[in-house]
Design a protein around this motif. Structure first.
Motif, PDB file in Angstrom:
ATOM      1  N   ALA A  14     110.458  19.296  14.039  1.00 23.36           N
ATOM      2  CA  ALA A  14     112.178  19.738  14.244  1.00 23.36           C
ATOM      3  C   ALA A  14     112.679  18.907  14.849  1.00 23.36           C
ATOM      4  O   ALA A  14     113.493  18.565  14.725  1.00 23.36           O
ATOM      5  CB  ALA A  14     112.169  21.656  14.318  1.00 23.36           C
ATOM      6  N   ARG A  15     111.814  17.941  16.201  1.00 30.21           N
ATOM      7  CA  ARG A  15     112.552  17.544  16.443  1.00 30.21           C
ATOM      8  C   ARG A  15     111.590  15.955  16.985  1.00 30.21           C
ATOM      9  O   ARG A  15     111.377  15.652  16.686  1.00 30.21           O
ATOM     10  CB  ARG A  15     111.914  17.677  18.070  1.00 30.21           C
ATOM     11  CG  ARG A  15     113.338  19.536  18.890  1.00 30.21           C
ATOM     12  CD  ARG A  15     113.218  19.474  20.258  1.00 30.21           C
ATOM     13  NE  ARG A  15     113.325  18.937  20.970  1.00 30.21           N
ATOM     14  CZ  ARG A  15     113.702  18.794  22.140  1.00 30.21           C
ATOM     15  NH1 ARG A  15     115.114  20.563  21.447  1.00 30.21           N
ATOM     16  NH2 ARG A  15     114.627  18.319  22.908  1.00 30.21           N
ATOM     17  N   LYS A  16     112.640  15.524  16.387  1.00 29.98           N
ATOM     18  CA  LYS A  16     111.867  13.724  16.063  1.00 29.98           C
ATOM     19  C   LYS A  16     112.396  12.816  17.187  1.00 29.98           C
ATOM     20  O   LYS A  16     114.090  12.944  17.516  1.00 29.98           O
ATOM     21  CB  LYS A  16     112.705  13.115  14.599  1.00 29.98           C
ATOM     22  CG  LYS A  16     112.351  13.972  13.439  1.00 29.98           C
ATOM     23  CD  LYS A  16     113.083  13.604  12.254  1.00 29.98           C
ATOM     24  CE  LYS A  16     112.485  14.232  11.106  1.00 29.98           C
ATOM     25  NZ  LYS A  16     113.184  13.275   9.532  1.00 29.98           N
ATOM     26  N   PRO A  17     111.966  11.647  17.667  1.00 32.33           N
ATOM     27  CA  PRO A  17     112.489  11.084  19.014  1.00 32.33           C
ATOM     28  C   PRO A  17     113.258  10.050  18.299  1.00 32.33           C
ATOM     29  O   PRO A  17     113.445   9.774  17.356  1.00 32.33           O
ATOM     30  CB  PRO A  17     111.249   9.903  18.621  1.00 32.33           C
ATOM     31  CG  PRO A  17     109.542  10.184  17.813  1.00 32.33           C
ATOM     32  CD  PRO A  17     110.468  11.540  16.880  1.00 32.33           C
ATOM     33  N   LYS A  18     114.346   9.871  19.118  1.00 33.36           N
ATOM     34  CA  LYS A  18     115.534   8.538  19.317  1.00 33.36           C
ATOM     35  C   LYS A  18     115.395   7.694  18.801  1.00 33.36           C
ATOM     36  O   LYS A  18     114.348   7.048  18.915  1.00 33.36           O
ATOM     37  CB  LYS A  18     115.936   9.095  20.457  1.00 33.36           C
ATOM     38  CG  LYS A  18     117.516   8.209  20.369  1.00 33.36           C
ATOM     39  CD  LYS A  18     118.543   7.959  21.776  1.00 33.36           C
ATOM     40  CE  LYS A  18     119.300   7.421  21.339  1.00 33.36           C
ATOM     41  NZ  LYS A  18     120.659   6.986  23.303  1.00 33.36           N
ATOM     42  N   LEU A  19     115.705   6.616  17.546  1.00 31.21           N
ATOM     43  CA  LEU A  19     115.931   5.773  17.394  1.00 31.21           C
ATOM     44  C   LEU A  19     116.315   5.093  18.102  1.00 31.21           C
ATOM     45  O   LEU A  19     117.824   4.828  19.016  1.00 31.21           O
ATOM     46  CB  LEU A  19     116.508   5.624  15.789  1.00 31.21           C
ATOM     47  CG  LEU A  19     116.061   5.841  14.766  1.00 31.21           C
ATOM     48  CD1 LEU A  19     116.772   5.373  13.269  1.00 31.21           C
ATOM     49  CD2 LEU A  19     114.138   4.996  14.130  1.00 31.21           C
ATOM     50  N   ARG A  20     115.728   3.805  18.558  1.00 27.78           N
ATOM     51  CA  ARG A  20     115.872   2.946  19.577  1.00 27.78           C
ATOM     52  C   ARG A  20     116.519   1.276  18.663  1.00 27.78           C
ATOM     53  O   ARG A  20     115.387   0.745  18.262  1.00 27.78           O
ATOM     54  CB  ARG A  20     114.124   1.974  20.741  1.00 27.78           C
ATOM     55  CG  ARG A  20     114.408   3.394  21.857  1.00 27.78           C
ATOM     56  CD  ARG A  20     112.599   2.975  22.190  1.00 27.78           C
ATOM     57  NE  ARG A  20     113.603   1.630  23.519  1.00 27.78           N
ATOM     58  CZ  ARG A  20     112.600   1.224  23.605  1.00 27.78           C
ATOM     59  NH1 ARG A  20     111.106   1.150  22.744  1.00 27.78           N
ATOM     60  NH2 ARG A  20     112.945  -0.216  24.232  1.00 27.78           N
ATOM     61  N   ALA A  27     110.666  -2.732  14.957  1.00 32.52           N
ATOM     62  CA  ALA A  27     111.348  -1.139  15.167  1.00 32.52           C
ATOM     63  C   ALA A  27     111.841  -0.481  14.332  1.00 32.52           C
ATOM     64  O   ALA A  27     112.224   0.334  14.046  1.00 32.52           O
ATOM     65  CB  ALA A  27     112.365  -1.768  16.881  1.00 32.52           C
ATOM     66  N   GLY A  28     112.277  -1.449  13.037  1.00 32.61           N
ATOM     67  CA  GLY A  28     112.498  -0.858  12.026  1.00 32.61           C
ATOM     68  C   GLY A  28     114.383  -0.620  12.489  1.00 32.61           C
ATOM     69  O   GLY A  28     114.347  -0.306  10.851  1.00 32.61           O
ATOM     70  N   GLN A  29     115.108  -1.449  13.443  1.00 33.11           N
ATOM     71  CA  GLN A  29     116.333  -0.618  13.319  1.00 33.11           C
ATOM     72  C   GLN A  29     116.821  -2.177  14.312  1.00 33.11           C
ATOM     73  O   GLN A  29     117.179  -2.361  15.343  1.00 33.11           O
ATOM     74  CB  GLN A  29     117.127   0.205  14.207  1.00 33.11           C
ATOM     75  CG  GLN A  29     116.849   1.812  13.172  1.00 33.11           C
ATOM     76  CD  GLN A  29     117.693   1.665  12.037  1.00 33.11           C
ATOM     77  OE1 GLN A  29     118.786   0.644  11.930  1.00 33.11           O
ATOM     78  NE2 GLN A  29     117.338   1.971  10.832  1.00 33.11           N
ATOM     79  N   GLY A  30     116.109  -3.331  13.834  1.00 35.46           N
ATOM     80  CA  GLY A  30     116.810  -4.387  14.877  1.00 35.46           C
ATOM     81  C   GLY A  30     117.737  -4.866  14.192  1.00 35.46           C
ATOM     82  O   GLY A  30     118.319  -4.695  13.809  1.00 35.46           O
ATOM     83  N   GLY A  36     125.279  -3.406   9.257  1.00 37.87           N
ATOM     84  CA  GLY A  36     125.599  -3.677   8.255  1.00 37.87           C
ATOM     85  C   GLY A  36     125.983  -5.410   8.793  1.00 37.87           C
ATOM     86  O   GLY A  36     125.359  -5.430  10.051  1.00 37.87           O
ATOM     87  N   MET A  37     126.440  -6.457   8.783  1.00 31.22           N
ATOM     88  CA  MET A  37     126.945  -7.416   8.516  1.00 31.22           C
ATOM     89  C   MET A  37     127.690  -7.819   9.688  1.00 31.22           C
ATOM     90  O   MET A  37     127.659  -7.927  10.389  1.00 31.22           O
ATOM     91  CB  MET A  37     126.430  -8.460   7.656  1.00 31.22           C
ATOM     92  CG  MET A  37     125.225  -8.390   6.480  1.00 31.22           C
ATOM     93  SD  MET A  37     123.486  -9.743   7.835  1.00 31.22           S
ATOM     94  CE  MET A  37     124.448 -10.745   7.280  1.00 31.22           C
TER      95      MET A  37
END
Length: 149
Positions: A14-20, A27-30, A36-37
């Motif tokens: 239920a509690r996921k760690p915050k995306l950095r 990290a997946g969100q670099g 987007g661009m």
């Protein structure tokens, strides 16, 4: 088993760690962090204020405010005060037709509503679609009766 505040736990998953965001490609969100661009929504800070519609006149400014909304199905009545019924004979049945014949009401387009302005000294049986509370009390205090339909 009794529950205590310190023993409560959330469900598994239920509690996921915050995306950095912006912390490298692994990290997946670099880099662009999933925004987007280019463009207004990719810039730092909150993209736009709530209700912003890209320069178009927003909805909260287009709709009329507070007063003067037109009623869709307004209720309209032929109204008469209790004081106007004093001229009638005692014991008569008062309805829209009898008021037109007596000349008290001239344009009977809508259902009859009796208002409580003035005093009533005559015992009458009043038939109307609605009464105010004060009108009903005054008619019944004079010994008459109220019939709504």
């Amino acid at each position: 088993m009794t529950f205590k505040l310190e023993s409560l736990k959330s469900n598994k998953g239920a509690r996921k760690p915050k995306l950095r965001k912006g912390r490298g490609i692994s990290a997946g969100q670099g880099a662009s962090c999933g925004f987007g661009m280019r463009g207004q929504k990719s810039r730092s800070g909150r993209p736009t204020r709530p209700g912003f519609e890209g320069g178009q006149m927003p909805l909260y400014r287009r709709v009329p405010k507070l007063k003067h909304f037109p009623l869709i199905n307004p209720k309209s009545f032929t109204i008469i005060n209790v004081s106007a019924l004093n001229d009638l004979k005692e014991g008569t049945v008062v309805n829209l037709d009898s008021l037109v014949k007596a000349g008290i009401v001239t344009s009977p387009k809508n259902p009859l509503k009796v208002l409580g302005n003035g005093n009533l000294k005559v015992k009458l049986t009043v038939q109307a679609s609605s009464f105010t509370k004060s009108a009903q009390q005054k008619i019944e205090a004079a010994g008459g009766s109220c019939e709504s339909f």
